[in-house]
Design a protein around this motif. Structure first.
Motif, PDB file in Angstrom:
ATOM      1  N   ALA A  99      48.174  42.432  36.073  1.00  0.00           N
ATOM      2  CA  ALA A  99      47.870  41.169  36.743  1.00  0.00           C
ATOM      3  C   ALA A  99      47.361  41.780  38.239  1.00  0.00           C
ATOM      4  CB  ALA A  99      49.076  40.221  36.834  1.00  0.00           C
ATOM      5  N   ASP A 100      48.359  42.512  38.637  1.00  0.00           N
ATOM      6  CA  ASP A 100      48.096  43.160  39.992  1.00  0.00           C
ATOM      7  C   ASP A 100      46.778  43.774  40.417  1.00  0.00           C
ATOM      8  OD1 ASP A 100      50.414  41.994  41.154  1.00  0.00           O
ATOM      9  OD2 ASP A 100      51.675  43.672  40.982  1.00  0.00           O
ATOM     10  N   TYR A 101      46.679  44.706  39.274  1.00  0.00           N
ATOM     11  CA  TYR A 101      45.165  45.378  39.387  1.00  0.00           C
ATOM     12  C   TYR A 101      44.211  44.644  39.084  1.00  0.00           C
ATOM     13  CZ  TYR A 101      41.701  48.793  37.890  1.00  0.00           C
ATOM     14  OH  TYR A 101      40.461  49.579  37.963  1.00  0.00           O
ATOM     15  N   ARG A 102      44.284  43.432  38.360  1.00  0.00           N
ATOM     16  CA  ARG A 102      43.069  42.510  38.344  1.00  0.00           C
ATOM     17  C   ARG A 102      42.823  41.920  39.533  1.00  0.00           C
ATOM     18  NH1 ARG A 102      44.596  41.642  32.455  1.00  0.00           N
ATOM     19  NH2 ARG A 102      42.672  41.749  31.311  1.00  0.00           N
ATOM     20  N   ARG A 103      43.965  41.553  40.334  1.00  0.00           N
ATOM     21  CA  ARG A 103      43.640  40.700  41.396  1.00  0.00           C
ATOM     22  C   ARG A 103      43.226  41.648  42.392  1.00  0.00           C
ATOM     23  NH1 ARG A 103      46.463  36.168  42.490  1.00  0.00           N
ATOM     24  NH2 ARG A 103      48.109  36.434  40.969  1.00  0.00           N
ATOM     25  N   ASP A 104      43.417  42.843  42.563  1.00  0.00           N
ATOM     26  CA  ASP A 104      42.774  43.810  43.394  1.00  0.00           C
ATOM     27  C   ASP A 104      41.566  43.758  43.168  1.00  0.00           C
ATOM     28  OD1 ASP A 104      45.249  44.332  44.884  1.00  0.00           O
ATOM     29  OD2 ASP A 104      45.527  46.339  43.940  1.00  0.00           O
ATOM     30  N   MET A 105      41.208  44.022  41.893  1.00  0.00           N
ATOM     31  CA  MET A 105      39.686  44.386  41.546  1.00  0.00           C
ATOM     32  C   MET A 105      38.843  43.170  41.792  1.00  0.00           C
ATOM     33  SD  MET A 105      39.341  47.281  40.726  1.00  0.00           S
ATOM     34  CE  MET A 105      40.627  47.639  41.912  1.00  0.00           C
ATOM     35  N   VAL A 106      39.153  41.898  41.625  1.00  0.00           N
ATOM     36  CA  VAL A 106      38.640  40.521  42.109  1.00  0.00           C
ATOM     37  C   VAL A 106      38.133  40.688  43.572  1.00  0.00           C
ATOM     38  CG1 VAL A 106      38.936  38.209  42.623  1.00  0.00           C
ATOM     39  CG2 VAL A 106      39.524  39.032  40.580  1.00  0.00           C
ATOM     40  N   GLY A 107      39.235  41.483  44.583  1.00  0.00           N
ATOM     41  CA  GLY A 107      38.811  41.266  45.951  1.00  0.00           C
ATOM     42  C   GLY A 107      37.617  42.530  46.055  1.00  0.00           C
ATOM     43  N   VAL A 108      37.725  43.478  45.274  1.00  0.00           N
ATOM     44  CA  VAL A 108      36.591  44.583  45.452  1.00  0.00           C
ATOM     45  C   VAL A 108      35.427  44.153  44.941  1.00  0.00           C
ATOM     46  CG1 VAL A 108      36.069  47.051  44.588  1.00  0.00           C
ATOM     47  CG2 VAL A 108      38.343  46.506  45.257  1.00  0.00           C
ATOM     48  N   LEU A 109      35.430  43.720  43.779  1.00  0.00           N
ATOM     49  CA  LEU A 109      34.017  43.197  43.343  1.00  0.00           C
ATOM     50  C   LEU A 109      33.503  42.050  43.738  1.00  0.00           C
ATOM     51  CD1 LEU A 109      35.234  43.468  39.203  1.00  0.00           C
ATOM     52  CD2 LEU A 109      33.812  45.234  40.914  1.00  0.00           C
ATOM     53  N   THR A 110      34.310  41.195  44.307  1.00  0.00           N
ATOM     54  CA  THR A 110      33.460  40.077  44.907  1.00  0.00           C
ATOM     55  C   THR A 110      32.748  40.198  46.110  1.00  0.00           C
ATOM     56  OG1 THR A 110      35.506  38.615  44.377  1.00  0.00           O
ATOM     57  CG2 THR A 110      33.963  37.569  46.034  1.00  0.00           C
ATOM     58  N   GLY A 111      33.272  41.260  46.961  1.00  0.00           N
ATOM     59  CA  GLY A 111      32.680  42.100  48.004  1.00  0.00           C
ATOM     60  C   GLY A 111      31.500  42.795  47.592  1.00  0.00           C
ATOM     61  N   ARG A 112      31.694  43.394  46.545  1.00  0.00           N
ATOM     62  CA  ARG A 112      30.213  44.287  45.956  1.00  0.00           C
ATOM     63  C   ARG A 112      29.402  43.380  45.512  1.00  0.00           C
ATOM     64  NH1 ARG A 112      33.236  48.989  42.449  1.00  0.00           N
ATOM     65  NH2 ARG A 112      34.075  49.823  44.120  1.00  0.00           N
ATOM     66  N   ALA A 113      29.675  42.222  44.868  1.00  0.00           N
ATOM     67  CA  ALA A 113      28.845  41.347  44.019  1.00  0.00           C
ATOM     68  C   ALA A 113      27.848  40.579  45.198  1.00  0.00           C
ATOM     69  CB  ALA A 113      29.511  40.460  43.202  1.00  0.00           C
ATOM     70  N   ILE A 114      28.733  40.180  46.392  1.00  0.00           N
ATOM     71  CA  ILE A 114      28.081  39.620  47.397  1.00  0.00           C
ATOM     72  C   ILE A 114      26.975  40.299  48.065  1.00  0.00           C
ATOM     73  CG2 ILE A 114      27.865  38.554  49.776  1.00  0.00           C
ATOM     74  CD1 ILE A 114      31.076  37.719  48.809  1.00  0.00           C
ATOM     75  N   LYS A 115      27.390  41.569  48.348  1.00  0.00           N
ATOM     76  CA  LYS A 115      26.382  42.771  48.577  1.00  0.00           C
ATOM     77  C   LYS A 115      25.179  42.998  47.805  1.00  0.00           C
ATOM     78  CE  LYS A 115      27.031  47.448  50.613  1.00  0.00           C
ATOM     79  NZ  LYS A 115      27.637  48.715  50.583  1.00  0.00           N
ATOM     80  N   GLN A 116      25.450  43.016  46.540  1.00  0.00           N
ATOM     81  CA  GLN A 116      24.457  43.161  45.722  1.00  0.00           C
ATOM     82  C   GLN A 116      23.394  41.976  45.566  1.00  0.00           C
ATOM     83  OE1 GLN A 116      25.593  44.986  41.823  1.00  0.00           O
ATOM     84  NE2 GLN A 116      23.863  44.067  40.816  1.00  0.00           N
TER      85      GLN A 116
END
Lengths: 160, 287
Positions: free
Chosen positions: B264-281
């Motif tokens: 769960a912790d890893y998924r939560r961290d990845m939500v943060g990373v991927l949300t930033g990246r997806a907005i950029k993309q």
């Protein structure tokens, strides 16, 4: 319950009497006797049962035989153009040693055929993407990719 | 394979009646790439399948500038993935479609089947939800249209009543001021279920974000929106600092579990990373 399914297999009209629960894969192997198409995982993960239905590659294990009614099915047995001639892909796979245990080979040949039919000059990335649904657990893919690239060149040369 | 009865419906009404009359353990049979695996691996008890692939009118794909993109229940993932319109106007959908299963699976699997299966990790759901798609539902008495965001009630569960059949999905038009992205995070590219999937669809007017929707896959009981993160971003210029704090907010809005694919912790961290990246993309559409 059984049904009669009329379809075209490797260019020949056929009919098969199959149980409605039967997969196309089991029907091809056990009812029609075409055992070139292999059963690997039987759940759509490995690609060993890849056949081409109405021009599109599919996992024969994830399709019921009754769904093939009226359709055109191509299997690895239909790949070679004549009794004594091989398809350039088959020839290249032999020369490059692109088959070790051979279980994945029929599915990979069918997928590679579709790939080269659509895209006669594929890049490495195109081949990777094209074969991403086919798993080989022996050779590590390098020789398979070499064989496909070699067949692509030969097919191009034959056309020009 | 465990035995089941196969029924072929010629009309929606017939299919709907079969679903109602045959009772429990009766399932619609469309692409079959999930259902046949579930039958074979005994993950689901199935007595009857109702094949809807002979029903006319469910294979169409249409697009117009006011209504958007509409496709029927029988349209395969592969057909949409290869459609130039989808590649050009809906790069988010294209990314999701091309990441589902394998080429062979996508030639059988339907988008609507993937949606109706209602898996929290389904790849097609986040971008459709971020785009504000809605679902057309056939019923013998009361046809209805439901926003995708209101369609899911839990893992594998939807608002569909017995005898109801999803006939199509409409995705609103992709205007010139829109940017879209879907990022799938997994261990490999093919035949992979998402560890986390993040979709972003946004509108920019004169450099200001007039609207944004963020949909998060595989981090909750259903695909989730991130309304607080979205609110932090609306009306801003999507500068790096705002995007970073909104991405952090998204990690608080999701409710992941730990399972074989990730903690769960890893998924939560990845939500943060991927949300930033997806907005950029998504913003690259305006570059």
């Amino acid at each position: 319950m059984k049904r009669i399914v009329e379809l075209t297999i490797n260019g020949e009209p056929r009919d098969m009497t199959v149980d409605t629960c039967r997969s196309l894969l089991d029907a091809l192997r056990d009812d029609v006797g075409l055992t070139g198409t292999k059963k690997g995982c039987d759940v759509g993960d490995c690609g060993a049962c890849t056949v081409i239905v109405d021009g599109e590659p599919v996992n024969a294990c994830l399709m019921l035989a009754v769904e093939a009614e009226g359709r055109t099915v191509e299997t690895v047995e239909g790949l070679q153009p004549g009794v004594d001639t091989l398809h350039p892909l088959q020839d290249a796979f032999m020369r490059h040693g692109a088959s070790q245990c051979g279980f994945c080979t029929p599915g990979i040949l069918m997928m590679a055929k579709k790939l080269l039919d659509d895209n006669p000059r594929p890049t490495n990335e195109d081949i990777r993407f094209g074969l991403s649904g086919n798993i080989c657990r022996c050779t590590g893919y390098t020789k398979i990719f070499d064989a496909i690239k070699s067949a692509a060149l030969e097919m191009e040369a034959a056309r020009s | 394979m465990r035995r089941f009865e196969y029924h072929r419906a010629d009309t929606l009404e017939q299919a709907s009646r079969l679903l109602t009359d045959l009772g429990d353990d009766t399932f619609l049979f469309n692409g079959g790439t999930d259902l046949l695996v579930e039958i074979r691996e005994r993950l689901r008890r199935v007595r009857n399948v109702v094949d809807i692939k002979q029903i006319p009118g469910l294979s169409d794909i249409t697009y117009d500038e006011t209504r958007g993109l509409t496709f029927g229940a029988l349209v395969t993932v592969g057909r949409l993935e290869r459609l130039p319109l989808v590649c050009q106007r809906y790069p988010n959908l294209r990314a999701a479609f091309a990441s589902l299963g394998s080429i062979q699976v996508r030639n059988r699997a339907t988008v609507i089947g993937n949606v109706c299966r209602a898996s929290p990790s389904a790849d097609t759901i986040p971008p459709l939800m971020a785009d504000g798609a809605f679902i057309h539902i056939y019923s013998r008495t009361n046809m209805r249209v439901v926003p995708l965001a209101e369609f899911f009630t839990g893992p594998g569960k939807t608002v569909l009543a017995r005898g109801e059949i999803v006939t199509g999905i409409t995705v609103p038009p992709a205007g010139d001021n829109t940017g879209k992205a879907y990022l799938k995070h997994g261990r490999r590219k093919a035949m992979e279920l998402s560890t986390v999937g993040v979709a972003v669809s946004l509108c920019m007017d004169d450099g200001v974000c007039s609207d944004i929707r963020i949909a998060l896959g595989a981090v909750g009981a259903t695909v989730l929106r991130a309304p607080e993160a979205e609110a932090m971003l609306r009306g801003t210029r999507l500068d790096a600092a705002t995007v970073k704090s909104a991405a952090n907010k998204a990690t608080e809005e999701c409710t992941p579990i730990s399972n074989v694919r990730a903690s769960a912790d890893y998924r939560r961290d990845m939500v943060g990373v991927l949300t930033g990246r997806a907005i950029k993309q998504a913003l690259e559409a305006f570059a």
